[in-house]
Write a protein that holds these residues in place. Structure first.
Motif, mmCIF file in Angstrom:
data_model
loop_
_atom_site.group_PDB
_atom_site.id
_atom_site.type_symbol
_atom_site.label_atom_id
_atom_site.label_comp_id
_atom_site.label_asym_id
_atom_site.label_seq_id
_atom_site.Cartn_x
_atom_site.Cartn_y
_atom_site.Cartn_z
ATOM 1 N N TYR A 8 0.860 -1.174 0.000
ATOM 2 C CA TYR A 8 0.000 0.000 0.000
ATOM 3 C C TYR A 8 0.900 1.228 0.000
ATOM 4 O O TYR A 8 1.891 1.279 0.732
ATOM 5 N N ALA A 9 0.562 2.197 -0.793
ATOM 6 C CA ALA A 9 1.264 3.485 -0.786
ATOM 7 C C ALA A 9 0.242 4.541 -0.399
ATOM 8 O O ALA A 9 -0.705 4.792 -1.140
ATOM 9 N N ASP A 11 -0.718 8.471 1.133
ATOM 10 C CA ASP A 11 -0.328 9.847 1.414
ATOM 11 C C ASP A 11 -0.936 10.181 2.772
ATOM 12 O O ASP A 11 -2.149 10.065 2.960
#
Length: 178
Positions: A8-9, A11
């Motif tokens: 998972y990336a 922000d």
């Protein structure tokens, strides 16, 4: 084998493509968000969390709060220091500079000072110069990367997030141990 890994990336709130509500931003806030993310998306699965820049400190703070079965590791990339140096209360230089730091905070919290500074920083040539100072491979600093990093500066509340991060507090748990 790698094909069984989930990646998972995210922000963190206030950064990148995430929402930018007007609020006080802190390492504790982001650490809690990381822990909540792990609890929701990785329950019962030890995760390796990776943080970049200020995300590194957020991951470190999340790891400090995590249970042993929650994390398999922490990776810190381009680690940034604290959001500001007001938390380094044991350093005589910070103590001596505290009146100046508080004056800068006060000035930054006024729109006529903060807005022109922010607009000056949110320029392609400024972003390029900063990136080239930290990237080993200068060729990686291309127009696409600069635009990816610059785009969030033109979203709603970006100025308020900038001011909150620059003038914000420090990791409360660390300050109490200083």
């Amino acid at each position: 084998h790698f094909r069984f890994l989930q990646v998972y990336a995210i922000d963190l709130i206030g950064f990148g493509a995430s929402d930018k509500p007007v609020q006080q931003y802190s390492i504790e806030l982001w650490a809690d968000l990381i822990q909540n993310f792990l609890a929701e998306f990785m329950p019962g699965t030890p995760a390796v969390i990776v943080g970049n820049s200020i995300g590194s400190l957020s991951c470190l703070a999340a790891a400090a709060k995590a249970s042993q079965d929650q994390l398999a590791g922490v990776v810190l990339l381009n680690s940034a220091g604290a959001m500001n140096n007001k938390g380094v209360v044991s350093d005589w230089r910070i103590i001596m500079a505290m009146p100046l730091l508080l004056l800068i905070d006060l000035l930054l919290k006024t729109r006529p000072v903060a807005e022109p500074l922010f607009k000056n920083l949110a320029q392609p040539q400024t972003i390029k110069k900063v990136l080239q100072s930290v990237y080993v491979d200068k060729a990686a600093v291309d127009d696409e990367l600069i635009n990816i990093i610059l785009k969030p500066a033109f979203t709603q509340n970006a100025l308020e997030v900038f001011v909150s991060v620059i003038t914000g507090g420090f990791l409360q748990a660390w300050a109490s141990n200083a």
